[in-house]
Design an enzyme around this catalytic site. Structure first.
Site, PDB file in Angstrom:
ATOM      1  N   GLN A   1       1.003  -1.144  -0.190  1.00 52.11           N
ATOM      2  CA  GLN A   1      -0.074   0.079  -0.067  1.00 52.11           C
ATOM      3  C   GLN A   1       1.002   1.306  -0.054  1.00 52.11           C
ATOM      4  O   GLN A   1       1.482   1.508   0.910  1.00 52.11           O
ATOM      5  CB  GLN A   1      -0.808  -0.231   1.073  1.00 52.11           C
ATOM      6  CG  GLN A   1      -1.666   1.173   1.414  1.00 52.11           C
ATOM      7  CD  GLN A   1      -2.598   1.541   2.655  1.00 52.11           C
ATOM      8  OE1 GLN A   1      -2.592   0.475   3.286  1.00 52.11           O
ATOM      9  NE2 GLN A   1      -2.735   2.631   2.752  1.00 52.11           N
TER      10      GLN A   1
ATOM     11  N   CYS B   1      -6.052   1.626   2.513  1.00 51.29           N
ATOM     12  CA  CYS B   1      -6.063   0.360   3.146  1.00 51.29           C
ATOM     13  C   CYS B   1      -7.195  -0.483   3.129  1.00 51.29           C
ATOM     14  O   CYS B   1      -7.372  -1.843   3.167  1.00 51.29           O
ATOM     15  CB  CYS B   1      -5.715   0.412   4.588  1.00 51.29           C
ATOM     16  SG  CYS B   1      -6.636   1.415   5.610  1.00 51.29           S
TER      17      CYS B   1
ATOM     18  N   HIS C   1      -6.855   0.942  10.729  1.00 50.33           N
ATOM     19  CA  HIS C   1      -6.134   0.342   9.529  1.00 50.33           C
ATOM     20  C   HIS C   1      -6.932  -0.913   9.225  1.00 50.33           C
ATOM     21  O   HIS C   1      -7.335  -1.833  10.219  1.00 50.33           O
ATOM     22  CB  HIS C   1      -4.689  -0.077   9.622  1.00 50.33           C
ATOM     23  CG  HIS C   1      -4.003  -0.626   8.706  1.00 50.33           C
ATOM     24  ND1 HIS C   1      -3.744   0.208   7.554  1.00 50.33           N
ATOM     25  CD2 HIS C   1      -3.405  -1.899   8.276  1.00 50.33           C
ATOM     26  CE1 HIS C   1      -2.784  -0.392   6.522  1.00 50.33           C
ATOM     27  NE2 HIS C   1      -3.042  -1.737   7.161  1.00 50.33           N
TER      28      HIS C   1
ATOM     29  N   ASP D   1      -1.399  -7.217   5.031  1.00 53.20           N
ATOM     30  CA  ASP D   1      -1.241  -6.059   5.304  1.00 53.20           C
ATOM     31  C   ASP D   1      -0.364  -5.291   4.321  1.00 53.20           C
ATOM     32  O   ASP D   1       0.817  -5.629   4.318  1.00 53.20           O
ATOM     33  CB  ASP D   1      -0.908  -5.810   6.770  1.00 53.20           C
ATOM     34  CG  ASP D   1      -0.734  -4.609   7.357  1.00 53.20           C
ATOM     35  OD1 ASP D   1      -0.747  -3.703   6.582  1.00 53.20           O
ATOM     36  OD2 ASP D   1      -0.679  -4.324   8.503  1.00 53.20           O
TER      37      ASP D   1
END
Length: 241
Positions: free
Chosen positions: A99, A105, A176, A191
């Protein structure tokens, strides 16, 4: 849409996407996920009895958490034992992307959710998602991030979806999104801020939700004063015939 917002360092920043299944489902259906094929559902609790009412099969789990909560969990892991992922390389079949856009996110989490269930989902042919995953299939995580960052169609779609939520644009978002998925018999946490997928041990498509819930419980239990947690399951809709 207006020109892209940027933070003080000049990095592109989007409007935060709200952890709301209604908003996210409309977003995904507009991008090419078939409405009669898969849908995000709220997970109202992590006990077995509550998990049992979540529609199955579950394809992936999307988790919203305070940034400090995951940081605390990582410190505990470093103190007590080496991270699981260090002892084994992630499967090459995991669809993972970095990201690089601020507040993206939510969209990255959804792309991880769809991208790792692509064999179970029937995307509308030539839709945005169909073209996105075909175009990025052979890219590495940073190349996928750059592709997304330069994709104005996705940026506009994300910002339109985000505008339906109650969250105001800010460079100081404290929550997040991450995604849990099962690939090749292993539970992965994806992630976009990390260098690679986080491996959490054996899993299966039948136990994915319960296995992800165990990890999520650990994070929540260490941050019981916070209410900023949300869990959603992307579930396949079973045919009625």
């Amino acid at each position: 849409m207006a020109g892209s917002n940027r933070d003080s360092s000049g990095n592109k920043i989007w409007i935060p996407l709200e952890a709301n299944p209604d908003v996210m489902n409309q977003f995904l259906w507009g991008l090419g996920l078939r409405e009669d094929d898969a849908e995000l559902f709220d997970v109202y609790g992590l006990d077995d009895e509550i998990l049992s009412i979540v529609p199955t099969p579950v394809l992936s789990v999307v988790f919203l958490f305070p940034c400090d909560a995951r940081a605390d969990m990582e410190k505990l892991e470093e103190k007590e034992c080496a991270p699981i992922g260090e002892s084994k390389e992630p499967s090459e079949n995991v669809y993972f992307m970095k990201q690089t856009v601020g507040n993206a996110c939510g969209t990255v989490g959804l792309l991880h959710a769809i991208g790792n269930a692509i064999s179970e989902i029937n995307l509308i042919e030539e839709s945005y998602l169909d073209r996105f995953f075909k175009s990025t299939a052979s890219m590495d995580p940073l190349e996928r991030a750059a592709f997304l960052e330069g994709d104005r169609e996705m940026e506009d779609s994300h910002n339109i979806a985000a505008s339906f939520g109650d969250t105001e644009a800010s460079g100081n978002v404290k929550e997040h999104f991450t995604c849990f998925t099962c690939v090749d018999g292993e539970l992965y946490e994806l992630d976009g801020r990390k260098s690679q997928p986080i491996l959490h041990g054996p899993s299966s498509h039948d136990t994915l939700l319960h296995d992800a819930a165990k990890v999520i419980k650990q994070i929540i239990q260490r941050n019981q004063d916070s209410l900023n947690f949300n869990v959603m399951a992307l579930s396949k809709k079973m045919s009625s015939f």
